[in-house]
Scaffold this active site. Structure first.
Site, PDB file in Angstrom:
ATOM      1  CG  PHE A  46      -2.914   6.130  13.105  1.00  0.00           C
ATOM      2  CD1 PHE A  46      -2.232   5.636  13.973  1.00  0.00           C
ATOM      3  CD2 PHE A  46      -2.397   6.965  12.323  1.00  0.00           C
ATOM      4  CE1 PHE A  46      -0.960   6.608  14.942  1.00  0.00           C
ATOM      5  CE2 PHE A  46      -0.746   7.901  13.623  1.00  0.00           C
ATOM      6  CZ  PHE A  46      -1.255   7.703  14.289  1.00  0.00           C
ATOM      7  CG  ASP A  55      -7.344  -5.179   7.081  1.00  0.00           C
ATOM      8  OD1 ASP A  55      -6.573  -6.187   8.025  1.00  0.00           O
ATOM      9  OD2 ASP A  55      -7.444  -4.120   6.311  1.00  0.00           O
ATOM     10  CG  ASN A  78      -0.376  -0.034   2.450  1.00  0.00           C
ATOM     11  OD1 ASN A  78       0.658   0.926   2.692  1.00  0.00           O
ATOM     12  ND2 ASN A  78      -0.041  -1.588   2.983  1.00  0.00           N
ATOM     13  CE  LYS A 113      -9.468  -3.131  14.412  1.00  0.00           C
ATOM     14  NZ  LYS A 113      -7.237  -3.011  13.105  1.00  0.00           N
ATOM     15  CE  LYS A 170     -10.892   1.061  10.490  1.00  0.00           C
ATOM     16  NZ  LYS A 170     -10.213   1.487  10.018  1.00  0.00           N
ATOM     17  CE  LYS A 206       8.915 -12.736 -14.339  1.00  0.00           C
ATOM     18  NZ  LYS A 206       9.500 -12.723 -15.307  1.00  0.00           N
TER      19      LYS A 206
END
Ligand code: CTP
Length: 396
Positions: A321, A277, A208, A339, A335, A287
């Site tokens: 975060f 995730d 990301n 969490k 969250k 490959k």
């Protein structure tokens, strides 16, 4: 705000007289000032001026009195809460960077455990010389601080960077270090930063946009406040802050294993990493070759590390975060509860100028007790400062 001692090392340059202004400002704050002058500094201004303003005897090079020299550099080195080299010439920077201790100033710098701040002032070409720049970088990597010189017309008539920084800026910089908080002294802080990756085959992976800037700024601030910092980081291009223990990982699983290794003995955990995730269902040892049709990859859920920590939590303060593109407060609060966090930092990743990779951030803090603090846009280091102020409040 008294009983602090600043040792000012004056090396030879036209900007010497500005050291007098800084000393006068520090004295007004009741800060004790001791001055060491190099031989060339004394050619610009007499020790008497420094003696009058600092209200202390000025130390000059005393090779002719080896005993006094021997004792004094150690006693000043111990006495200093901070050393300020002002102005710092290319010569003194070069000496310290290369381990040369051949006069009172360089020896005292070498012997002190206090923070040392250099305020360079020199001709532009000298300042830009790669040797000088290299020496500055080297010293920075050891934790020495530098106050950037300003640009403008220099004493030699040249225009460019190399002018001593503004007296006011130097003064503020010194105060900031001198009175920096050590409210995390003795605390163990664990920070995760950057992205994680999920390999597809030996040459490909998905990841990301996280750059790790926020997490690295948090690590820097925790170190500044005296914490023992462990930074578990995915791949980034950022240099870890000096004095921080860095553990480099790539995948979600590697991050999880490292975090769990440290979790029990940690006081504060801040999970700023953008953890993947999902991981590829199967990893191809070979490959993957191109074919005629589409390529379908299947992904499977990977661990939610923060949730695992939320379940395991005993006395740790747990901070997460929430990077959101919509319904920021609502999603972040969800969250926080799900969490089992003490605090969540929500940021809107669609905001211009504060998204991924930016030096600034605009965030909201939401605490377990439902308290919300909306911050303006500010640098990531400033956000880190506010974050620890908030954590300290929770700790009580
Ligand atoms: N996090 C984690 N492990 C994951 C995903 C996220 O530890 N597999 C942590 C992040 O480090 C961050 C917090 O959880 O502190 C929130 O991450 P985010 O991706 O915004 O939330 P998710 O729980 O993944 O929710 P969603 O993807 O639905 O937005």
């Amino acid at each position: 705000m008294n009983n602090r001692c600043v040792v000012i090392g004056v090396s030879g340059g036209v900007a010497v007289y500005k050291a007098l202004e800084v000393i006068s400002r520090l004295r007004k704050k009741d800060i004790e000032v001791r001055v060491i002058m190099t031989e060339s500094a004394q050619k610009f201004v007499t020790p008497l001026s420094f003696q009058s303003l600092s209200q202390n005897m000025v130390t000059t090079d005393m090779f002719d009195e080896p005993k006094a020299w021997e004792i004094q550099h150690i006693s000043l080195a111990k006495k200093a809460d901070l050393m300020l080299v002002l102005p710092a010439t290319a010569n003194i920077i070069g000496k310290v960077a290369n381990g040369i201790a051949d006069d009172m100033l360089s020896t005292t710098i070498m012997a002190t455990k206090a923070p040392v701040v250099f305020a360079p002032a020199m001709n532009t070409n000298m300042y830009e010389n790669p040797i000088v720049q290299n020496n500055i970088e080297k010293l920075k990597s050891f934790g020495y601080e530098f106050i950037e010189p300003a640009s403008g017309r220099l004493a030699c008539g040249d225009e460019g960077k190399g002018k001593l920084a503004d007296v006011e800026d130097i003064y503020e910089f010194v105060l900031k270090i001198l009175y920096k908080t050590s409210d995390l002294e003795g605390k163990k802080v664990l920070i995760t930063a950057g992205p994680t990756i999920s390999p597809i085959d030996p040459v490909r992976f998905i990841t990301n946009r996280s750059t790790g800037k926020m997490g690295y700024a948090i690590a820097e601030e925790a170190r500044n406040r005296g914490a023992e910092v462990t930074l578990i980081s995915g791949p980034t291009n950022i240099k870890p802050p000096y004095g921080v223990k860095i553990i480099k990982i790539s995948t979600n699983e590697e991050m999880k294993n490292e975090v769990l290794k440290y979790f029990d003995e940690t006081d504060i955990v801040i999970k700023s990493a953008a953890v993947a995730d999902y991981k590829t269902l199967t990893y191809s040892e070979q490959k993957i070759k191109k074919g005629e049709g589409n390529l379908n990859l299947e992904f499977t859920r990977d661990s939610d590390i923060l949730s695992i920590l939320g379940e395991k939590k005993t006395s740790q303060i747990l901070v997460g975060f929430a990077a959101e593109s919509n319904n920021l407060e609502e999603n972040a609060t969800r969250k926080l509860i799900k969490k089992n966090l003490d605090l969540i930092v929500g940021n809107d990743i669609t905001a211009k100028e504060t998204g991924f990779g930016s030096d600034d951030n605009k965030v909201i803090f939401i605490s377990k007790t439902g308290e919300k603090t909306v911050l303006d846009k500010m640098s990531k280091l400033e956000v880190a400062k506010k974050l620890f102020d908030e954590i300290i409040k929770i700790k009580g």
